[in-house]
Design a protein around this motif. Structure first.
Motif, PDB file in Angstrom:
ATOM      1  N   MET A   1      47.540  64.182  78.858  1.00  0.00           N
ATOM      2  CA  MET A   1      47.862  63.178  77.839  1.00  0.00           C
ATOM      3  C   MET A   1      47.084  61.890  78.098  1.00  0.00           C
ATOM      4  O   MET A   1      46.889  61.487  79.244  1.00  0.00           O
ATOM      5  CB  MET A   1      49.368  62.865  77.852  1.00  0.00           C
ATOM      6  N   THR A   2      46.649  61.250  77.040  1.00  0.00           N
ATOM      7  CA  THR A   2      46.025  59.938  77.183  1.00  0.00           C
ATOM      8  C   THR A   2      47.114  58.913  77.482  1.00  0.00           C
ATOM      9  O   THR A   2      48.308  59.166  77.294  1.00  0.00           O
ATOM     10  CB  THR A   2      45.302  59.530  75.897  1.00  0.00           C
ATOM     11  N   HIS A   3      46.702  57.729  77.920  1.00  0.00           N
ATOM     12  CA  HIS A   3      47.684  56.675  78.165  1.00  0.00           C
ATOM     13  C   HIS A   3      48.404  56.291  76.869  1.00  0.00           C
ATOM     14  O   HIS A   3      49.611  56.025  76.879  1.00  0.00           O
ATOM     15  CB  HIS A   3      46.996  55.449  78.757  1.00  0.00           C
ATOM     16  N   SER A   4      47.685  56.290  75.765  1.00  0.00           N
ATOM     17  CA  SER A   4      48.328  55.959  74.487  1.00  0.00           C
ATOM     18  C   SER A   4      49.395  56.990  74.127  1.00  0.00           C
ATOM     19  O   SER A   4      50.465  56.636  73.627  1.00  0.00           O
ATOM     20  CB  SER A   4      47.279  55.888  73.374  1.00  0.00           C
ATOM     21  N   GLN A   5      49.105  58.265  74.385  1.00  0.00           N
ATOM     22  CA  GLN A   5      50.098  59.304  74.098  1.00  0.00           C
ATOM     23  C   GLN A   5      51.324  59.180  74.995  1.00  0.00           C
ATOM     24  O   GLN A   5      52.459  59.357  74.547  1.00  0.00           O
ATOM     25  CB  GLN A   5      49.459  60.685  74.282  1.00  0.00           C
ATOM     26  N   THR A   6      51.099  58.856  76.260  1.00  0.00           N
ATOM     27  CA  THR A   6      52.213  58.677  77.195  1.00  0.00           C
ATOM     28  C   THR A   6      53.112  57.523  76.761  1.00  0.00           C
ATOM     29  O   THR A   6      54.342  57.640  76.735  1.00  0.00           O
ATOM     30  CB  THR A   6      51.689  58.427  78.613  1.00  0.00           C
ATOM     31  N   LEU A   7      52.485  56.404  76.406  1.00  0.00           N
ATOM     32  CA  LEU A   7      53.264  55.252  75.954  1.00  0.00           C
ATOM     33  C   LEU A   7      53.934  55.535  74.623  1.00  0.00           C
ATOM     34  O   LEU A   7      55.080  55.108  74.381  1.00  0.00           O
ATOM     35  CB  LEU A   7      52.357  54.026  75.852  1.00  0.00           C
ATOM     36  N   ALA A   8      53.252  56.263  73.749  1.00  0.00           N
ATOM     37  CA  ALA A   8      53.832  56.602  72.456  1.00  0.00           C
ATOM     38  C   ALA A   8      55.087  57.447  72.620  1.00  0.00           C
ATOM     39  O   ALA A   8      56.085  57.252  71.901  1.00  0.00           O
ATOM     40  CB  ALA A   8      52.804  57.340  71.601  1.00  0.00           C
ATOM     41  N   ARG A   9      55.066  58.383  73.543  1.00  0.00           N
ATOM     42  CA  ARG A   9      56.250  59.212  73.779  1.00  0.00           C
ATOM     43  C   ARG A   9      57.409  58.359  74.283  1.00  0.00           C
ATOM     44  O   ARG A   9      58.554  58.544  73.860  1.00  0.00           O
ATOM     45  CB  ARG A   9      55.930  60.328  74.771  1.00  0.00           C
ATOM     46  N   PHE A  10      57.112  57.431  75.199  1.00  0.00           N
ATOM     47  CA  PHE A  10      58.163  56.536  75.691  1.00  0.00           C
ATOM     48  C   PHE A  10      58.752  55.722  74.535  1.00  0.00           C
ATOM     49  O   PHE A  10      59.977  55.592  74.409  1.00  0.00           O
ATOM     50  CB  PHE A  10      57.610  55.596  76.761  1.00  0.00           C
ATOM     51  N   ILE A  11      57.898  55.161  73.699  1.00  0.00           N
ATOM     52  CA  ILE A  11      58.363  54.347  72.573  1.00  0.00           C
ATOM     53  C   ILE A  11      59.226  55.185  71.634  1.00  0.00           C
ATOM     54  O   ILE A  11      60.309  54.766  71.217  1.00  0.00           O
ATOM     55  CB  ILE A  11      57.156  53.747  71.814  1.00  0.00           C
ATOM     56  N   TYR A  12      58.741  56.376  71.310  1.00  0.00           N
ATOM     57  CA  TYR A  12      59.464  57.248  70.384  1.00  0.00           C
ATOM     58  C   TYR A  12      60.825  57.673  70.950  1.00  0.00           C
ATOM     59  O   TYR A  12      61.828  57.711  70.229  1.00  0.00           O
ATOM     60  CB  TYR A  12      58.624  58.490  70.084  1.00  0.00           C
TER      61      TYR A  12
END
Length: 460
Positions: A1-12
């Motif tokens: 996962m990219t860093h953006s995807q990792t952060l996006a999952r946390f946000i979601y």
């Protein structure tokens, strides 16, 4: 996962029901602290200029500004972000070196009002917004901070995260919002050489660009998938030394908003360690000015980079002059909003004391930055005696915390020019935020019901 995807999952995945009660209560205090600064700053000249600009360009009446105007969510975030940064009393985070409240909360409020979100959803958004900009700020600091104003750059990501959460975006859309935020991230420190108004434009644009990023992502607008770690991404382009592990380490295990600090002096945070110490020394040891030969302030390099100004020419520049702040603290034993004015700026005694102040870098203190923002202050007396104090954590840091009552008192002081009923109304709204099904009337002055029009809101 990219860093953006990792952060996006946390946000979601973040849900109000899973946020600890202490984090919820602390988040409401962050919102209250932001509002106090915004209300205190809204009538300042640069904010009125931005207000005129927003009036001129117009916008769909979606969200309310701190000045009482209805405009687009993007423009409301722009104006409200600027207003909350100008009196230099907004919150700050040590590790990321940024003021999250002034970018995250305006973005969140503008979308929450435009989309009739609940108080719980607003709290969720603020929590994730702080988390994301703190983590990105920590990853690139302190080298990023020499040229770039972290609140403007890293703050854009936090604003986008908060807006994306309130818009209910999916993980792919949230990652796109972060990508668009990163490509818009900007804000150079050069303004400080002139004491220019650009500093207010920084949080204004960070908040509004975050909103733009999320609104575009909602429509399917794509962006760089590796905006942080890519070969031409944020890390490599804007930092000499960065630590990618800061993005994911402990993500979801706790909430970084709890690391937030609050200001008690109306000046650049880098002046606060020395201000705390000089005020403590003179309160404990009343000293005639005639007996002071020299004042030594030994601190970290960034303090000198940002606040070494022996001759400030404006009240605003004085807030970024460590020499002025130390002299002010010595004489007034205070550096509140009312202490910074034209009279003190040109006060002959303050100016004379400034000439006795010497600034230098302490290697031990410098090595501990940015985890610790410290200073050693020494007053050399004419009889050879030295009075000295040091700190690693200025007042308002979690390690040297202010109480919730301190923050309420600060809010009351910042809003002392307002009607007491109005300020009480705002406090009740914020401290009961989770009880409301819609927050679309945050700035409305009179509403039905005992607490922020609770009956009216639940009937809508």
């Amino acid at each position: 996962m990219t860093h953006s995807q990792t952060l996006a999952r946390f946000i979601y995945d973040t849900r109000y029901e899973n946020i600890p009660e202490e984090v919820i209560e602390f988040t409401k205090l962050c919102i209250l602290d932001w509002l106090g600064s915004a209300l205190a700053g809204k009538d300042k000249a640069p904010i009125q200029m931005i207000n005129q600009f927003v009036e001129e360009i117009g916008g769909n009446p979606q969200s309310t500004t701190i000045t009482g105007m209805k405009t687009s969510a993007v423009n409301a975030a722009l104006l409200n972000g600027a207003a909350s940064h100008i009196v230099e009393l907004d919150d700050v985070h040590k590790g990321s070196i940024l003021h999250a409240g002034t970018v995250v909360i305006p973005a969140a409020l503008s979308i929450a009002e435009a989309r009739n979100c609940s108080g719980k959803e607003l709290i969720e958004a603020v929590v994730v917004g702080y988390e994301i900009c703190f983590r990105i700020g920590e990853a690139v600091s302190p080298s990023h901070y020499y040229y770039w104003h972290n609140t403007a750059t890293c703050g854009t990501f936090g604003a986008a995260a908060a807006a994306a959460k309130l818009l209910g975006l999916n993980e792919e859309q949230i990652a796109s919002a972060l990508g668009s935020a990163g490509t818009q991230a900007a804000g150079l420190w050069e303004f400080i050489e002139d004491g220019a108004m650009s500093k207010q434009l920084h949080p204004a644009k960070a908040a509004s660009n975050g909103v733009i990023s999320a609104l575009l992502a909602e429509k399917g607008f794509t962006s760089a998938s590796k905006i942080l770690e890519g070969k031409r991404g944020f890390f490599k382009a804007m930092s000499d030394v960065f630590d990618e592990s800061r993005i994911t380490h402990g993500l979801g295990a706790s909430y970084k908003i709890m690391e937030n600090s609050f200001k008690v002096h109306a000046s650049c945070r880098h002046t606060h360690p020395a201000l705390d110490m000089i005020i403590d020394i003179v309160k404990e040891n009343p000293i005639p000015l005639s007996q002071i030969a020299k004042i030594n302030v030994n601190t970290y390099q960034v303090v000198l980079d940002i606040t070494d100004n022996p001759d400030p020419q404006t009240v605003y520049a004085a807030k970024f002059s460590l020499q002025f702040c130390v002299a002010l603290g010595l004489i007034n034993q205070s550096a509140s909003l009312k202490d910074f004015n034209e009279d003190t700026l040109w006060n002959e005694t303050i100016r004379e004391v400034m000439s006795r102040i010497d600034l230098s870098v302490d290697p031990v203190v410098n090595e501990s930055y940015p985890e610790k923002w410290g200073a050693v202050v020494e007053i050399e007396l004419t009889n050879g005696k030295i009075l000295s104090k040091k700190t690693e954590y200025p007042k308002g840091d979690p390690e040297n915390a202010v109480s919730s009552q301190d923050l309420i008192t600060k809010f009351e002081q910042l809003t002392s020019g307002y009607d007491g009923k109005e300020t009480k109304m705002y406090m009740e709204r914020i401290m009961n935020l989770e009880k409301f099904s819609v927050v679309s009337n945050f700035f409305e002055k009179e509403m039905e019901g005992e607490l922020w029009g609770q009956e009216k809101l639940h009937q809508q």
